[in-house]
Structures are given as structure tokens and as C-alpha cells.
Scaffold this motif. Structure first.
Motif, PDB file in Angstrom:
ATOM      1  N   ALA A 233       1.964   7.136   2.128  1.00 23.12           N
ATOM      2  CA  ALA A 233       2.888   8.116   1.554  1.00 23.12           C
ATOM      3  C   ALA A 233       2.262   9.494   1.767  1.00 23.12           C
ATOM      4  CB  ALA A 233       3.103   7.856   0.070  1.00 23.12           C
TER       5      ALA A 233
ATOM      6  N   SER B 106      -5.371   1.617  -3.999  1.00 21.39           N
ATOM      7  CA  SER B 106      -4.908   2.712  -3.157  1.00 21.39           C
ATOM      8  C   SER B 106      -5.987   3.782  -3.097  1.00 21.39           C
ATOM      9  CB  SER B 106      -3.603   3.299  -3.684  1.00 21.39           C
ATOM     10  OG  SER B 106      -3.788   3.828  -4.970  1.00 21.39           O
TER      11      SER B 106
ATOM     12  N   SER C 138      -1.348  -3.948   7.078  1.00 21.19           N
ATOM     13  CA  SER C 138      -2.061  -4.000   5.794  1.00 21.19           C
ATOM     14  C   SER C 138      -2.079  -2.713   4.978  1.00 21.19           C
ATOM     15  CB  SER C 138      -3.507  -4.434   6.045  1.00 21.19           C
ATOM     16  OG  SER C 138      -4.164  -3.484   6.867  1.00 21.19           O
TER      17      SER C 138
ATOM     18  N   THR D  66       6.836   8.390   4.974  1.00 23.43           N
ATOM     19  CA  THR D  66       6.220   7.108   4.651  1.00 23.43           C
ATOM     20  C   THR D  66       6.160   6.210   5.872  1.00 23.43           C
ATOM     21  OG1 THR D  66       8.334   6.139   4.004  1.00 23.43           O
ATOM     22  CG2 THR D  66       7.036   7.193   2.260  1.00 23.43           C
ATOM     23  N   ASP D  67       5.262   5.246   5.809  1.00 20.71           N
ATOM     24  CA  ASP D  67       5.184   4.178   6.794  1.00 20.71           C
ATOM     25  C   ASP D  67       4.646   2.953   6.078  1.00 20.71           C
ATOM     26  OD1 ASP D  67       5.264   2.724   9.144  1.00 20.71           O
ATOM     27  OD2 ASP D  67       4.198   4.220  10.319  1.00 20.71           O
ATOM     28  N   THR D  68       5.168   1.793   6.410  1.00 21.41           N
ATOM     29  CA  THR D  68       4.737   0.575   5.744  1.00 21.41           C
ATOM     30  C   THR D  68       4.124  -0.395   6.746  1.00 21.41           C
ATOM     31  OG1 THR D  68       5.387  -1.199   4.241  1.00 21.41           O
ATOM     32  CG2 THR D  68       6.984  -0.596   5.918  1.00 21.41           C
ATOM     33  N   GLY D  69       3.122  -1.115   6.286  1.00 19.86           N
ATOM     34  CA  GLY D  69       2.510  -2.140   7.108  1.00 19.86           C
ATOM     35  C   GLY D  69       1.789  -1.624   8.331  1.00 19.86           C
TER      36      GLY D  69
ATOM     37  N   VAL E  43       2.562   8.857  11.691  1.00 21.60           N
ATOM     38  CA  VAL E  43       3.296   8.897  10.428  1.00 21.60           C
ATOM     39  C   VAL E  43       4.143  10.161  10.357  1.00 21.60           C
ATOM     40  CG1 VAL E  43       3.044   9.000   7.909  1.00 21.60           C
ATOM     41  CG2 VAL E  43       1.547   7.517   9.254  1.00 21.60           C
TER      42      VAL E  43
ATOM     43  N   ASP F  38       0.128   0.751   3.514  1.00 15.84           N
ATOM     44  CA  ASP F  38       1.301   1.615   3.341  1.00 15.84           C
ATOM     45  C   ASP F  38       0.809   3.056   3.203  1.00 15.84           C
ATOM     46  OD1 ASP F  38       3.062  -0.482   3.416  1.00 15.84           O
ATOM     47  OD2 ASP F  38       3.661  -0.344   1.314  1.00 15.84           O
TER      48      ASP F  38
ATOM     49  N   LEU G  77      -2.919   6.134   0.633  1.00 12.62           N
ATOM     50  CA  LEU G  77      -2.940   4.889   1.394  1.00 12.62           C
ATOM     51  C   LEU G  77      -3.050   3.745   0.406  1.00 12.62           C
ATOM     52  CD1 LEU G  77      -5.609   5.841   4.105  1.00 12.62           C
ATOM     53  CD2 LEU G  77      -3.137   6.188   4.201  1.00 12.62           C
TER      54      LEU G  77
ATOM     55  N   ILE H 268      -1.957  -3.285   1.167  1.00 12.92           N
ATOM     56  CA  ILE H 268      -0.932  -4.270   0.834  1.00 12.92           C
ATOM     57  C   ILE H 268      -1.273  -5.656   1.372  1.00 12.92           C
ATOM     58  CG2 ILE H 268       0.897  -2.553   0.626  1.00 12.92           C
ATOM     59  CD1 ILE H 268       1.864  -3.528   3.457  1.00 12.92           C
TER      60      ILE H 268
END
Length: 113
Positions: free
Chosen positions: A106, A77, A102, A9-12, A20, A104, A36, A39
């Protein structure tokens, strides 16, 4: 051969191609899903997902986009993998948005060692 399911995962994620996941040495990885999520507080964003291939990977060793400038509406998403993608040691998945912090990510993978 050992099999291991993993979630990366990676956020923002923002406006630069961000790594990733990198396939470890002596490993073959199968991507089984990539989601994706927008956010951002209030706006649509556009996303890119790229595979950067290692010099010894694939027949051509080309870096290719899985998606390029694809819009993701606010609060939505996008699932970008509908099949399986095989990656070799050293290959990299990178993600980018047209808007800072912007997206996230998975990424579901199966590593075979």
C-alpha cells in the motif's frame, strides 16, 4: 498547481521486481507512506523496495533501494517510509519478495501537477 492524494496497491508481489507506481508525466510526486504486509501462509519473507529514476530525474539518476532483504515476520507488516520522498515524472517504485506471491503493498502518494 493541483494536488491529489492517491493510494496505489499491489497484492501478492513475488520474486521479481514489480512496478507498483510510476510518476505520470508533468507530475511531481511525494511518497507519504509505504506499507508492506507479509501474506504468506506460514513463513517469514524478505522484501526489497527500489526507486528506479527516469533519465532526466535527480542529479545522478541512480536506481536506489529504500530497503534490501529486510525480513517481515509471518502475519506482520512493515512501514518503510518515515519521512517524505520526492519523485519526478517517470520515476518508478518497484517491490520484490524472496517468496512467490507473498507481499501486499500500500503506497500513499501526493501528486502535484
Amino acid at each position: 498547481m493541483a494536488n491529489s492524494f492517491k493510494l496505489k496497491t499491489d497484492t501478492g508481489v513475488g520474486t521479481t521486481l514489480t512496478t507498483v507506481y510510476t510518476v505520470p508525466g508533468s507530475t511531481t510526486t511525494i511518497i507519504i507512506g509505504c506499507l508492506l504486509a507479509n501474506i504468506h501462509a506460514s513463513a517469514q519473507v524478505k522484501a526489497n523496495v527500489q526507486i528506479v529514476t527516469a533519465a532526466t530525474s535527480g542529479e545522478n539518476g541512480d536506481d536506489v533501494y529504500l530497503i534490501k532483504n529486510v525480513p517481515i515476520p509471518h502475519g506482520s507488516s512493515l512501514e518503510i517510509v518515515e519521512g517524505k520522498i520526492v519523485m519526478q515524472a517517470g520515476d518508478i517504485i518497484k517491490v520484490e519478495s524472496d517468496t512467490a506471491a507473498s507481499v501486499d503493498v500500500a503506497l500513499s502518494v501526493l501528486e502535484q501537477t
